[in-house]
Design an enzyme around this catalytic site. Sequence first.
Site, short mmCIF file in Angstrom:
data_model
loop_
_atom_site.label_atom_id
_atom_site.label_comp_id
_atom_site.label_asym_id
_atom_site.label_seq_id
_atom_site.Cartn_x
_atom_site.Cartn_y
_atom_site.Cartn_z
N ARG A 251 42.63 40.29 39.82
CA ARG A 251 41.49 40.73 40.61
C ARG A 251 41.94 41.88 41.49
O ARG A 251 43.09 41.94 41.94
CB ARG A 251 40.93 39.61 41.47
N GLU A 280 34.58 46.96 43.03
CA GLU A 280 33.96 47.37 41.77
C GLU A 280 32.45 47.50 41.91
O GLU A 280 31.82 46.71 42.63
CB GLU A 280 34.30 46.35 40.68
N HIS A 298 37.26 47.05 34.05
CA HIS A 298 37.19 45.59 34.08
C HIS A 298 36.63 45.05 32.76
O HIS A 298 35.67 44.30 32.73
CB HIS A 298 36.33 45.10 35.25
#
Length: 335
Positions: A251, A280, A298
């Site tokens: 993460r 993000e 991602h």
Amino acid sequence: MDCNGYRQENHDQNLFPKPKVLVLEPPPVFIYHEDKLSQKFHFLKAWDSPLPLDQFLTTHAHSVQAILSHGSCPVTTNTIRLLPSLGLIVTTSAGLDQIDLQECRRRGVSVAYAGSLFSADVADIAVGLLIDALRKISAGNRYVTQGLWANNGDFSLGSKLGGRKVGIVGLGSIGLEVGKRLEPFGCNILYCSRNKKSSVSYPYYSNVCELAANCEVLIICCELNEQTRHVINKEVLLALGKKGLIINVGRGAIIDEQEMVRCLMQGEIAGAGLDVFENEPHVPSELISLDNVVLSPHRAVHTEETLMALVDLVIGNLEAFFSNKPLLSPVLLDK
């Protein structure tokens, strides 16, 4: 189907209505495979409603027993408290940082997740980012497509993967898969984890800073929680050193992103391969201009094959819940 067929179908649906499942925001598995999921369940689409979220939740408060969630959409204490009939949260993520597990535990709400379904795909991306960063594949592609090869001559040298000392932060299912992939390249694997793993012979470090000081590459595979937030800080990055590479498939917030950007800009570390970011989908502009940084949006878990397997897992968990059967991939919530 004739009119009688339609009447029969509607009659059956009235007698046996589909269980209602709340979706706050559509996860990729829902976007790509809504038709298959909707054959089994009636989805309440919060994002598609003109009502404010709290009002939408209040409207459906007593009919919602399950939520379908994903890694970038938080299920907060307030959301859980507005749904008195809630009994299950199914997340399509392997990470759980987006769910208030403490409130779930207090309320007796079960949680099901993706488990190790994504581990192989994430490990593939981790190794891909590492090879790209070392051999400058993406940078070389830009060098060719921008016409620089013809004008400026040969591109700069890359570095070998073989023989590298690679530190893995978090030797869970993803970290183990990364190690399996790197061993045939001749890499020396070291790791830092909450506990030493008796099943592997890799050297173990209880302190991530010590791990960084003893390796050339740091691959982040751990989950995000209160203990791991910004665990990769200035001290760790400086310990990794000027020739060190950092790869993150965990993460974004596990790394102090601002400090990492500074270290990259000032040459305190050699480069990075990043699939995840702290805010993000916003990526620091400084990273975009750097040739020693490889960026991915991602997408580590997003393959066609795994999304199909995820559909079956989501359906299986929801069916198990509504049939009072054991979940297929439960999260064990500590008492």
